[in-house]
Design a protein around this motif. Structure first.
Motif, PDB file in Angstrom:
ATOM      1  N   LEU A  18       0.811  -1.214   0.000  1.00 37.11           N
ATOM      2  CA  LEU A  18       0.000   0.000   0.000  1.00 37.11           C
ATOM      3  C   LEU A  18       0.844   1.264   0.000  1.00 37.11           C
ATOM      4  CD1 LEU A  18      -2.774  -1.049   2.559  1.00 37.11           C
ATOM      5  CD2 LEU A  18      -2.779  -1.270   0.060  1.00 37.11           C
ATOM      6  N   ALA A  19       2.145   1.110  -0.152  1.00 40.92           N
ATOM      7  CA  ALA A  19       3.037   2.270  -0.183  1.00 40.92           C
ATOM      8  C   ALA A  19       3.616   2.496  -1.567  1.00 40.92           C
ATOM      9  CB  ALA A  19       4.166   2.095   0.834  1.00 40.92           C
ATOM     10  N   GLY A  20       3.148   1.709  -2.538  1.00 42.69           N
ATOM     11  CA  GLY A  20       3.668   1.841  -3.894  1.00 42.69           C
ATOM     12  C   GLY A  20       5.047   1.257  -4.066  1.00 42.69           C
ATOM     13  N   ALA A  21       5.457   0.391  -3.129  1.00 41.07           N
ATOM     14  CA  ALA A  21       6.824  -0.142  -3.150  1.00 41.07           C
ATOM     15  C   ALA A  21       6.977  -1.378  -4.020  1.00 41.07           C
ATOM     16  CB  ALA A  21       7.268  -0.465  -1.720  1.00 41.07           C
ATOM     17  N   MET A  22       5.874  -1.869  -4.590  1.00 42.38           N
ATOM     18  CA  MET A  22       5.950  -3.102  -5.380  1.00 42.38           C
ATOM     19  C   MET A  22       5.550  -2.886  -6.826  1.00 42.38           C
ATOM     20  SD  MET A  22       4.415  -5.831  -2.635  1.00 42.38           S
ATOM     21  CE  MET A  22       5.125  -5.949  -0.984  1.00 42.38           C
ATOM     22  N   GLN A  23       5.719  -1.670  -7.307  1.00 46.94           N
ATOM     23  CA  GLN A  23       5.401  -1.374  -8.692  1.00 46.94           C
ATOM     24  C   GLN A  23       6.253  -2.242  -9.612  1.00 46.94           C
ATOM     25  OE1 GLN A  23       6.070   2.825  -8.966  1.00 46.94           O
ATOM     26  NE2 GLN A  23       4.094   3.360  -8.071  1.00 46.94           N
ATOM     27  N   GLY A  24       5.609  -2.804 -10.632  1.00 45.77           N
ATOM     28  CA  GLY A  24       6.314  -3.690 -11.534  1.00 45.77           C
ATOM     29  C   GLY A  24       6.395  -5.111 -11.031  1.00 45.77           C
ATOM     30  N   GLY A  25       5.787  -5.363  -9.855  1.00 47.73           N
ATOM     31  CA  GLY A  25       5.775  -6.719  -9.327  1.00 47.73           C
ATOM     32  C   GLY A  25       7.091  -7.169  -8.732  1.00 47.73           C
ATOM     33  N   VAL A  26       7.978  -6.220  -8.413  1.00 48.37           N
ATOM     34  CA  VAL A  26       9.267  -6.562  -7.815  1.00 48.37           C
ATOM     35  C   VAL A  26       9.095  -6.683  -6.307  1.00 48.37           C
ATOM     36  CG1 VAL A  26      11.662  -5.863  -7.478  1.00 48.37           C
ATOM     37  CG2 VAL A  26      10.512  -5.374  -9.644  1.00 48.37           C
ATOM     38  N   GLU A  69       0.214 -14.736  -9.653  1.00 50.78           N
ATOM     39  CA  GLU A  69      -1.043 -14.136 -10.063  1.00 50.78           C
ATOM     40  C   GLU A  69      -1.728 -13.423  -8.902  1.00 50.78           C
ATOM     41  OE1 GLU A  69      -4.366 -13.043 -12.347  1.00 50.78           O
ATOM     42  OE2 GLU A  69      -2.307 -13.611 -12.855  1.00 50.78           O
ATOM     43  N   THR A  70      -1.543 -13.939  -7.699  1.00 50.74           N
ATOM     44  CA  THR A  70      -2.127 -13.286  -6.520  1.00 50.74           C
ATOM     45  C   THR A  70      -1.561 -11.882  -6.351  1.00 50.74           C
ATOM     46  OG1 THR A  70      -2.430 -15.415  -5.419  1.00 50.74           O
ATOM     47  CG2 THR A  70      -2.455 -13.466  -4.023  1.00 50.74           C
ATOM     48  N   LEU A  71      -0.249 -11.746  -6.516  1.00 53.22           N
ATOM     49  CA  LEU A  71       0.383 -10.433  -6.421  1.00 53.22           C
ATOM     50  C   LEU A  71      -0.146  -9.504  -7.510  1.00 53.22           C
ATOM     51  CD1 LEU A  71       2.485  -8.419  -5.359  1.00 53.22           C
ATOM     52  CD2 LEU A  71       4.164  -9.511  -6.858  1.00 53.22           C
ATOM     53  N   ARG A  72      -0.273 -10.011  -8.726  1.00 53.92           N
ATOM     54  CA  ARG A  72      -0.755  -9.167  -9.825  1.00 53.92           C
ATOM     55  C   ARG A  72      -2.140  -8.603  -9.497  1.00 53.92           C
ATOM     56  NH1 ARG A  72      -4.079  -8.914 -13.783  1.00 53.92           N
ATOM     57  NH2 ARG A  72      -5.000 -10.947 -13.282  1.00 53.92           N
ATOM     58  N   ARG A  73      -3.024  -9.438  -9.003  1.00 51.41           N
ATOM     59  CA  ARG A  73      -4.370  -8.988  -8.647  1.00 51.41           C
ATOM     60  C   ARG A  73      -4.335  -7.959  -7.528  1.00 51.41           C
ATOM     61  NH1 ARG A  73      -7.864 -14.223  -7.497  1.00 51.41           N
ATOM     62  NH2 ARG A  73      -9.397 -12.595  -6.965  1.00 51.41           N
ATOM     63  N   ALA A  97     -12.755  -3.432   0.043  1.00 47.33           N
ATOM     64  CA  ALA A  97     -13.719  -4.169   0.863  1.00 47.33           C
ATOM     65  C   ALA A  97     -13.033  -5.391   1.464  1.00 47.33           C
ATOM     66  CB  ALA A  97     -14.906  -4.596   0.010  1.00 47.33           C
ATOM     67  N   PRO A  98     -13.482  -5.835   2.632  1.00 47.36           N
ATOM     68  CA  PRO A  98     -12.860  -7.029   3.230  1.00 47.36           C
ATOM     69  C   PRO A  98     -12.758  -8.175   2.222  1.00 47.36           C
ATOM     70  CG  PRO A  98     -14.392  -6.040   4.772  1.00 47.36           C
ATOM     71  CD  PRO A  98     -14.548  -5.282   3.484  1.00 47.36           C
ATOM     72  N   GLY A  99     -11.557  -8.682   2.058  1.00 47.55           N
ATOM     73  CA  GLY A  99     -11.328  -9.770   1.126  1.00 47.55           C
ATOM     74  C   GLY A  99     -10.864  -9.315  -0.244  1.00 47.55           C
ATOM     75  N   ALA A 100     -10.832  -8.010  -0.498  1.00 48.22           N
ATOM     76  CA  ALA A 100     -10.407  -7.499  -1.808  1.00 48.22           C
ATOM     77  C   ALA A 100      -8.939  -7.855  -2.089  1.00 48.22           C
ATOM     78  CB  ALA A 100     -10.611  -5.998  -1.892  1.00 48.22           C
ATOM     79  N   ILE A 101      -8.105  -7.732  -1.071  1.00 47.36           N
ATOM     80  CA  ILE A 101      -6.700  -8.154  -1.201  1.00 47.36           C
ATOM     81  C   ILE A 101      -6.662  -9.640  -0.887  1.00 47.36           C
ATOM     82  CG2 ILE A 101      -4.365  -7.895  -0.315  1.00 47.36           C
ATOM     83  CD1 ILE A 101      -5.336  -5.520  -1.966  1.00 47.36           C
ATOM     84  N   VAL A 102      -6.256 -10.433  -1.855  1.00 40.97           N
ATOM     85  CA  VAL A 102      -6.340 -11.889  -1.742  1.00 40.97           C
ATOM     86  C   VAL A 102      -5.004 -12.477  -1.307  1.00 40.97           C
ATOM     87  CG1 VAL A 102      -8.214 -12.100  -3.385  1.00 40.97           C
ATOM     88  CG2 VAL A 102      -5.847 -12.129  -4.213  1.00 40.97           C
TER      89      VAL A 102
END
Length: 321
Positions: A215-223, A238-242, A312-317
């Motif tokens: 939530l801090a924008g630290a994983m841009q590009g999936g790194v 795929e979980t990270l991508r979502r 919403a609760p559960g949005a982040i998988v």
């Protein structure tokens, strides 16, 4: 600095607390070197000078290393710091978790070593890191209550427990604070734990408010750090991508408000009630102004509704552990 109470008529602490865990190596191996240790101590000192009083540590963070850093930073300014210490997790030399030890004698032994390492006469908030399934929770809590009667601890805290355990702990001795994960990405406490804490008059100390950087924008590009991806399913494949797609909403809102995603993530937790104190981890002094800026972030009703829908609760998988 804005202040908040830990529970009904509880101690006053800064509205934002400093989480010190990442100043130490918590996964085994050598601890940080002299340069990083000096910067960590400087971070704590700068936080205290800025009005942050709540310092959160644990005796198992770096097998005591974390407490030694805190001790250096508070030397000569003990009255500025509200020390929150977790105890009870046993680890191997590689950092692997062995078990939770909640036996009363063990709890008192852990406290004795923490007092020595911290160089203080008392710990402000002392809490078992988890409930030991092999020990009645009332016995573990009773050991902390004994320490309070002896003047070695001021307030009782609990960490990552369920509703039944919170009720039992509070019936044994008044609980001042529940430390538990809470963020836009992890809202599970809203179902039962948060209402119960409020019913009992227990404050909430929220950790993981930026979800390890998601939530801090630290994983841009999936790194993502390899150790982080190994430990948390939500940061893999795929979980990270979502999850990054969901997190992008916060980044867009932050840009529209001329703020950073981290500031909005912290501010959202602050907006959930005056009985909630978010912990923010920092390893560099340069991050302090940004994190303190969260105290000045305000949301209008439309923004809060949009955040509630997007996260919403559960949005982040993916599981959080």
């Amino acid at each position: 600095m804005k202040m908040r109470s830990l529970g009904h008529n509880g101690p006053q602490v800064s509205a934002i607390g400093l989480g010190c865990m990442r100043m130490s190596n918590i996964t085994g191996g050598p601890q940080p070197g002299p340069d990083r240790n000096r910067e960590s101590v400087a971070v704590i000192e700068a936080a205290l000078e800025a009005g942050i009083t709540l310092l959160n540590t644990g005796d198992f963070y770096g097998m005591g290393h974390n407490e030694t850093l805190v001790a250096k930073a508070i030397r000569g300014r003990r009255d500025q710091a509200f020390l929150s210490v977790k105890c009870g997790i046993r680890r191997t030399h590689t950092g692997a978790i062995l078990s939770m030890d909640g036996r009363p004698d063990s709890i008192k032994n852990y406290a004795a070593y923490s007092l020595q390492r911290l160089g203080v006469d008392y710990i402000d908030l002392y809490q078992p890191a988890r409930a030991d399934p092999s020990v009645p929770f009332e016995e573990t809590i009773g050991a902390v209550a004994d320490l309070i009667r002896e003047g070695k601890v001021r307030y009782l805290g609990v960490s990552e427990i369920n509703a039944d355990q919170l009720r039992r702990a509070h019936a044994t001795h008044p609980v001042s604070a529940l430390e538990i994960e809470y963020s836009l990405a992890s809202r599970f406490i809203e179902r039962e734990m948060l209402p119960l804490a409020r019913e009992l008059g227990v404050g909430v100390v929220a950790y993981g408010v930026v979800t390890q950087g998601l939530l801090a924008g630290a994983m841009q590009g999936g790194v993502v750090d390899e150790a982080l991806a190994t430990s948390f399913a939500r940061f893999r494949g795929e979980t990270l991508r979502r999850n990054l797609e969901k997190a992008s909403f916060l980044e867009r809102l932050a840009r529209s408000k001329h703020r950073t995603p981290a500031q909005l993530a912290i501010a959202w937790v602050l907006s959930r009630g005056d009985d909630i104190v978010p912990l923010v981890g920092m390893s560099r002094r340069s991050r302090l102004p940004e994190n303190l800026g969260a105290l000045d972030v305000a949301f209008n009703e439309d923004e809060l509704a949009a955040l509630d829908q997007a996260f919403a609760p559960g949005a982040i998988v993916g599981t959080r552990s």
